[in-house]
Design an enzyme around this catalytic site. Structure first.
Site, mmCIF file in Angstrom:
data_model
loop_
_atom_site.group_PDB
_atom_site.id
_atom_site.type_symbol
_atom_site.label_atom_id
_atom_site.label_comp_id
_atom_site.label_asym_id
_atom_site.label_seq_id
_atom_site.Cartn_x
_atom_site.Cartn_y
_atom_site.Cartn_z
ATOM 1 C CG ASP A 128 -0.158 -0.255 2.514
ATOM 2 O OD1 ASP A 128 1.063 -0.042 2.523
ATOM 3 O OD2 ASP A 128 -0.793 -0.661 3.509
ATOM 4 C CD GLU A 149 0.796 -6.617 3.231
ATOM 5 O OE1 GLU A 149 0.733 -5.382 3.134
ATOM 6 O OE2 GLU A 149 1.615 -7.193 3.982
ATOM 7 C CD GLU A 186 0.325 4.407 4.615
ATOM 8 O OE1 GLU A 186 -0.639 5.050 5.108
ATOM 9 O OE2 GLU A 186 1.512 4.735 4.798
ATOM 10 C CG HIS A 231 6.456 4.248 10.104
ATOM 11 N ND1 HIS A 231 5.661 4.429 9.002
ATOM 12 C CD2 HIS A 231 6.403 2.932 10.383
ATOM 13 C CE1 HIS A 231 5.169 3.266 8.626
ATOM 14 N NE2 HIS A 231 5.598 2.342 9.457
ATOM 15 N NE ARG A 277 3.937 9.796 4.146
ATOM 16 C CZ ARG A 277 4.711 10.704 3.579
ATOM 17 N NH1 ARG A 277 4.362 11.971 3.578
ATOM 18 N NH2 ARG A 277 5.833 10.368 2.987
ATOM 19 C CG HIS A 308 10.637 5.559 9.740
ATOM 20 N ND1 HIS A 308 10.848 6.497 8.762
ATOM 21 C CD2 HIS A 308 10.039 4.512 9.121
ATOM 22 C CE1 HIS A 308 10.383 6.051 7.601
ATOM 23 N NE2 HIS A 308 9.883 4.831 7.795
HETATM 24 C C1 UD1 Z 1 6.640 4.878 3.678
HETATM 25 C C2 UD1 Z 1 5.251 4.457 3.209
HETATM 26 C C3 UD1 Z 1 4.486 3.773 4.332
HETATM 27 C C4 UD1 Z 1 5.298 2.631 4.906
HETATM 28 C C5 UD1 Z 1 6.647 3.160 5.347
HETATM 29 C C6 UD1 Z 1 7.498 2.039 5.854
HETATM 30 C C7 UD1 Z 1 4.081 5.863 1.576
HETATM 31 C C8 UD1 Z 1 3.252 7.049 1.372
HETATM 32 N N1 UD1 Z 1 4.492 5.658 2.829
HETATM 33 O O1 UD1 Z 1 6.477 5.891 4.657
HETATM 34 O O2 UD1 Z 1 3.274 3.247 3.807
HETATM 35 O O3 UD1 Z 1 4.605 2.101 6.021
HETATM 36 O O4 UD1 Z 1 7.311 3.762 4.228
HETATM 37 O O5 UD1 Z 1 8.605 2.507 6.541
HETATM 38 O O6 UD1 Z 1 4.369 5.147 0.652
HETATM 39 N N2 UD1 Z 1 14.004 8.489 4.675
HETATM 40 C C9 UD1 Z 1 15.377 8.410 4.638
HETATM 41 N N3 UD1 Z 1 15.954 7.193 4.343
HETATM 42 C C10 UD1 Z 1 15.229 6.063 4.148
HETATM 43 C C11 UD1 Z 1 13.838 6.155 4.216
HETATM 44 C C12 UD1 Z 1 13.234 7.370 4.475
HETATM 45 O O7 UD1 Z 1 16.078 9.384 4.818
HETATM 46 O O8 UD1 Z 1 15.824 4.998 3.908
HETATM 47 C C13 UD1 Z 1 13.366 9.810 4.930
HETATM 48 C C14 UD1 Z 1 13.483 10.757 3.733
HETATM 49 O O9 UD1 Z 1 13.638 12.062 4.184
HETATM 50 C C15 UD1 Z 1 12.126 10.571 3.047
HETATM 51 C C16 UD1 Z 1 11.226 10.426 4.253
HETATM 52 O O10 UD1 Z 1 11.971 9.628 5.166
HETATM 53 O O11 UD1 Z 1 11.770 11.662 2.208
HETATM 54 C C17 UD1 Z 1 9.865 9.851 3.989
HETATM 55 O O12 UD1 Z 1 9.930 8.635 3.262
HETATM 56 P P1 UD1 Z 1 8.574 8.091 2.559
HETATM 57 O O13 UD1 Z 1 8.862 6.788 1.923
HETATM 58 O O14 UD1 Z 1 7.957 9.146 1.714
HETATM 59 O O15 UD1 Z 1 7.584 7.904 3.764
HETATM 60 P P2 UD1 Z 1 7.612 6.932 4.995
HETATM 61 O O16 UD1 Z 1 7.103 7.715 6.156
HETATM 62 O O17 UD1 Z 1 8.932 6.281 5.080
HETATM 63 N N1 UDP Z 2 12.118 -3.432 10.769
HETATM 64 C C1 UDP Z 2 13.508 -3.497 10.582
HETATM 65 N N2 UDP Z 2 14.304 -2.639 11.275
HETATM 66 C C2 UDP Z 2 13.822 -1.735 12.154
HETATM 67 C C3 UDP Z 2 12.413 -1.647 12.331
HETATM 68 C C4 UDP Z 2 11.595 -2.502 11.614
HETATM 69 O O1 UDP Z 2 13.989 -4.323 9.792
HETATM 70 O O2 UDP Z 2 14.608 -1.001 12.758
HETATM 71 C C5 UDP Z 2 11.257 -4.329 9.994
HETATM 72 C C6 UDP Z 2 10.148 -5.036 10.746
HETATM 73 O O3 UDP Z 2 10.583 -6.281 11.266
HETATM 74 C C7 UDP Z 2 9.077 -5.218 9.675
HETATM 75 C C8 UDP Z 2 9.273 -4.012 8.786
HETATM 76 O O4 UDP Z 2 10.573 -3.512 9.061
HETATM 77 O O5 UDP Z 2 9.298 -6.381 8.893
HETATM 78 C C9 UDP Z 2 8.239 -2.964 9.072
HETATM 79 O O6 UDP Z 2 8.552 -1.794 8.403
HETATM 80 P P1 UDP Z 2 7.865 -0.421 8.745
HETATM 81 O O7 UDP Z 2 7.439 -0.412 10.169
HETATM 82 O O8 UDP Z 2 8.815 0.630 8.282
HETATM 83 O O9 UDP Z 2 6.630 -0.369 7.764
HETATM 84 P P2 UDP Z 2 5.141 -0.948 7.814
HETATM 85 O O10 UDP Z 2 5.223 -2.408 8.055
HETATM 86 O O11 UDP Z 2 4.416 -0.206 8.897
HETATM 87 O O12 UDP Z 2 4.600 -0.589 6.482
#
Ligand code: UD1
Ligand code: UDP
Length: 407
Positions: free
Chosen positions: A97, A119, A133, A214, A216, A246
């Site tokens: 999602d 999924e 999502e 994490h 939004r 995160h």
């Molecule tokens: C995204 C997904 C969310 C998922 C989550 C898992 C969307 C809208 N959101 O949210 O569904 O649950 O990932 O973690 O698709 N960033 C870094 N390095 C990284 C990752 C993120 O610096 O490796 C920072 C960056 O500034 C980036 C920001 O996090 O712009 C947001 O990342 P983004 O993927 O847009 O949103 P998440 O909150 O991570």
């Molecule tokens: N996870 C990880 N390292 C961390 C925190 C979470 O590998 O420091 C793993 C966790 O076991 C799970 C996945 O990341 O499999 C969940 O990711 P996240 O919470 O970012 O996203 P969501 O599942 O909410 O979309």
């Protein structure tokens, strides 16, 4: 001619959940597997690719700091269109999602390429929780002709909507990934000791409260409440908090500001999956808003308190190992303290259940993609640890057989 399948993913959870499937696709003789990572995440994606030794054919490296949903979606569609034109896949697979999933599905749909949704069918019924999502997963299912639903209840959600795709209940591939990972840890004492040594600050005498957060929709007030609750819990000296934070700056900023100097609180960088699974094994209680963690922790026999008002994962709530505690400070504090003080309640909460899979979801998906008969997963809340979950009890598996049509 093998069928050319393009798997597209870009965030940490998608990578963890697609990794075992990519391995199965690579090993399948009837399939030419091509992987495109969008790089919606960067460091948190690379950690997973390294661990599972996945070398993507295309890496779009699209992440920018504090990216906006529309900016990201626009970059995704433009870049993915070029990849689709180059690869010319027979089918695209997307997961879950995220913005990567919805944009990749739309890009494939515009090119009339069949879409398989891994999924599929998770729903809260509320477009704003989780935001965005709930919208992403709905639109992906509208465009998909194959929907790999993890559980019977996700199938039921899909059946209530007007969709044209075929639904196959496979279990969640996260349990495949978890089983592979726990097997590595449990069968290698030296590795286990090395993983433990990475967290030398942990006090063996105090219960570990593992926290992740994490979402939004919790930015702002929600996170302020969560941090206040963690500060209050830490001040009781009855628990040590480990929080791999995160990398989203909207999470990192407030968490560091309010908890950076709190006693009994360890704010650390996101852990690679191997280290994180080991930390889940060591935790007494897990407090989270993560989807993946809600699916994994019950298989490890860990009590999970979910900092949300609704969940699209009702199976573990029904099984009694996951409880929704909302995002209010008082309710989080009282739920955690209640569990710490009441060992009996904690034990009841901590039985092992595996409503999300038996470790064979990827195999079922590949069988469906190659037109072979599929024995669907039945989420009967099978008991057993993550490692033992690869062998479902016969009574838990529905003997439903059919051959999926592959385009
Ligand atoms: C995204 C997904 C969310 C998922 C989550 C898992 C969307 C809208 N959101 O949210 O569904 O649950 O990932 O973690 O698709 N960033 C870094 N390095 C990284 C990752 C993120 O610096 O490796 C920072 C960056 O500034 C980036 C920001 O996090 O712009 C947001 O990342 P983004 O993927 O847009 O949103 P998440 O909150 O991570
Ligand atoms: N996870 C990880 N390292 C961390 C925190 C979470 O590998 O420091 C793993 C966790 O076991 C799970 C996945 O990341 O499999 C969940 O990711 P996240 O919470 O970012 O996203 P969501 O599942 O909410 O979309």
């Amino acid at each position: 001619m093998p069928s050319r399948i393009l798997s597209i993913f870009g965030t940490r959870p998608e990578a963890i959940k697609m990794a075992p499937l990519v391995k199965q696709l690579e090993a399948s003789s009837g399939i030419e597997s091509v992987v495109c990572v969008t790089g919606q995440h960067q460091q948190m994606l690379d950690q997973v690719l390294d661990l599972f030794e996945i070398k993507p054919h295309h890496n779009l490296a699209l992440m920018t700091g504090n990216q906006t949903l529309n900016g990201l979606a626009a970059r995704l569609i433009a870049s993915l269109d070029e990849v689709l034109a180059t690869v010319q896949p027979d089918r695209v697979l997307v997961h879950g999602d995220t913005t990567t999933a919805s944009a990749a599905a739309l890009a494939a749909f515009h090119r009339r390429i069949p879409i398989g949704h891994v999924e599929a069918g998770l729903r809260t019924g509320n477009l704003m929780q989780p935001w965005p999502e709930e919208m992403n997963r709905r639109v992906v299912d509208v465009m998909s002709d194959l929907m790999f639903a993890p559980t019977a209840s996700s199938r039921a959600n899909l059946e209530q909507e007007t969709l044209h795709g075929k639904i196959i209940v496979t279990g969640n591939t996260v349990i495949d990934a978890l089983n592979l990972t726990t097997a590595r840890i449990d069968n290698d004492a030296a590795l286990c000791a090395e993983l433990d040594a990475r967290l030398p600050f942990l006090d063996g005498a105090l219960p570990v409260l593992l926290v992740t957060g994490h979402r939004r929709e919790s930015f702002g007030e929600g996170f302020a409440n969560i941090c206040a609750a963690l500060a209050e819990l830490a001040s009781t000296n009855t628990v040590q908090i480990v929080y791999p934070v995160h990398l989203n700056p909207n999470v990192r900023g407030p968490v560091r500001e309010s908890l950076g100097h709190a006693r009994n609180v360890h704010l650390i960088d996101p852990l690679d999956y191997l280290s994180f699974v080991r930390l889940m094994q060591r935790a007494s209680i897990i407090l989270t808003d993560s989807g993946g963690v809600q699916e994994e922790a019950p298989a490890l026999g860990k009590p999970v308190l979910v900092m949300r008002d609704v969940t699209e994962r009702p199976e573990a709530v029904a099984a009694g190992t996951v409880r929704l505690v909302g995002t209010q400070c008082d309710s989080i504090v009282s739920a955690v303290l209640g569990l710490i003080e009441d060992a009996r309640q904690r034990d009841e909460f901590a039985h092992r259940v595996n409503p999300y899979g038996d470790g064979h979801a990827s195999r079922r998906i590949v069988a469906a993609l190659t037109g072979r008969a599929v024995e669907e997963f039945a989420s009967g809340g099978s008991t057993g640890g993550a490692s033992g979950a690869g062998h479902p009890h016969a009574a838990d598996v529905a003997r439903v057989r059919f051959a999926a049509t592959v385009h």
